[in-house]
Design an enzyme around this catalytic site. Structure first.
Site, short mmCIF file in Angstrom:
data_model
loop_
_atom_site.label_atom_id
_atom_site.label_comp_id
_atom_site.label_asym_id
_atom_site.label_seq_id
_atom_site.Cartn_x
_atom_site.Cartn_y
_atom_site.Cartn_z
N HIS A 1 20.49 37.19 18.86
CA HIS A 1 21.40 36.34 19.22
C HIS A 1 22.01 35.27 18.39
CE1 HIS A 1 20.93 37.61 23.70
NE2 HIS A 1 21.83 38.27 23.41
N ASP B 1 22.23 32.33 18.04
CA ASP B 1 21.74 31.25 17.98
C ASP B 1 20.10 31.10 17.66
OD1 ASP B 1 21.52 32.44 20.39
OD2 ASP B 1 20.76 30.49 21.56
N HIS B 2 19.87 32.43 17.20
CA HIS B 2 18.31 32.59 16.78
C HIS B 2 18.39 33.33 15.46
CE1 HIS B 2 16.51 31.62 20.66
NE2 HIS B 2 17.88 32.19 20.95
N HIS C 1 16.03 40.14 28.13
CA HIS C 1 17.33 39.34 27.69
C HIS C 1 18.01 40.17 26.47
CE1 HIS C 1 18.98 35.74 26.29
NE2 HIS C 1 18.49 35.87 25.05
N ASP D 1 13.49 33.04 24.49
CA ASP D 1 14.78 33.38 25.38
C ASP D 1 14.23 34.13 26.44
OD1 ASP D 1 16.63 31.43 24.12
OD2 ASP D 1 18.00 33.44 23.51
C1 5PN Z 1 23.97 30.09 23.79
C2 5PN Z 1 24.66 31.31 23.84
N1 5PN Z 1 25.76 31.40 24.12
C3 5PN Z 1 26.33 32.76 24.14
C4 5PN Z 1 25.71 33.92 24.41
C5 5PN Z 1 25.91 35.28 24.52
O1 5PN Z 1 26.98 35.59 24.74
O2 5PN Z 1 24.75 35.96 24.37
C6 5PN Z 1 23.79 35.08 23.92
C7 5PN Z 1 24.25 33.68 24.07
C8 5PN Z 1 23.77 32.57 23.85
O3 5PN Z 1 22.58 32.41 23.57
ZN ZN Z 2 19.22 34.93 23.32
ZN ZN Z 3 18.97 31.56 22.79
#
Ligand code: 5PN
Ligand code: ZN
Ligand code: ZN
Length: 268
Positions: A98, A100-101, A185, A207
């Protein structure tokens, strides 16, 4: 033998609706969530768990999440607070891809990179509802090319310097650093437990459960591949944390994060 040190690298915040954080439970309304990476200084080397989000990418594809990130909250900035540079990190492990990772993976062309065997194929060809989650493809030339987005590779990424060593199931990344396979997830998601010399192990739920309430009530985020599998993974983490008497740390829980040591302050 030096004691293992664990540093939380604060990566800034994102804004999500409560119904995204706590699927089918809410309450709705905007909630700021933290994003962070974890540096493990270990006898066997420096290991980085995840690399946070990239501000410019987030503004381009997910501006509705209103990212905040100071220079000290970028990967190079957060490492600098510890007197380190990206080149000082030997191994990058991504719990999943994802955005944010994996946003800071681009700073680690030299590092050994590790992920679950199914995560890159999934990022190359995600379910339609996963496209936004797997939106930052700068971690992999293979994934960027598969999605027709090679033009977004701007940091000298090549097939060679974005190659991953893949794993499956539970793996001990280094002595006392345990990767627990927790799919749901995403297809290849992991949690991480780190043993400490003189304290309880740290369970980085990551997550698998965004917040303490998520784990307590088995309520996962609305971003998931298989929610039934996600519940089983949360139950597994609860069992493992109890078995090992581990201290729990959550990925996107702003209240909990306020109490975490960050910057040069570390856990050992
Ligand atoms: C923070 C965040 N925002 C949107 C999404 C998404 O569509 O899948 C993972 C995700 C996020 O971690
Ligand atoms: Zn995630
Ligand atoms: Zn995340």
């Amino acid at each position: 033998m030096a004691d293992t040190k664990i540093y939380f690298l604060d990566g800034g915040t994102l804004l999500l609706d409560g119904f995204h954080i706590w699927w089918n439970q809410g309450p709705g309304g905007g909630v700021r969530i933290p994003s962070y990476s974890v540096l493990i200084e270990h006898d066997e080397g420096r290991f980085l768990i995840d690399t946070g989000f990239d501000y410019d990418h987030t503004m381009k594809y997910l501006a509705f999440e209103q990212p905040t990130q100071t220079p000290e909250q970028t990967i190079p900035g957060a490492l600098k607070l510890l007197g380190l540079e990206p080149k000082d990190v030997g191994v990058v492990f991504n719990t999943h891809f994802h955005f944010d990772h994996c946003g800071g993976n681009k700073y680690f062309p030299h590092a050994k990179k590790i992920c679950h065997k199914d995560e890159i194929p999934q990022a190359c060809n995600p379910e339609v509802f996963e496209h936004l989650g797997y939106s930052d493809l700068s971690f992999s030339v293979e994934a960027a090319e598969a999605r027709g987005r090679a033009d977004e590779l701007t940091h000298g990424q090549t097939a060679a310097n974005t190659t991953f060593e893949t794993i499956e199931g539970d793996v001990e990344l280094a002595k006392g650093v345990h990767l627990f396979f927790t799919p749901g997830h995403t297809v290849g998601n992991y949690a991480v437990m780190i043993e400490r010399a003189k304290d309880r192990p740290m369970m980085l739920v990551l997550d698998t459960a965004y917040t303490k309430r998520s784990l307590d009530t088995l309520c996962q985020a609305s971003f998931h591949l298989d929610p039934a599998q996600g519940v089983r993974s949360m139950m597994r983490i609860r069992d493992l944390a109890e078995k090992h008497d581990a201290e729990l740390f959550f990925s996107h829980d702003i209240e909990a994060f306020k109490g975490y040591k960050t910057g040069p302050d570390f856990y050992s």
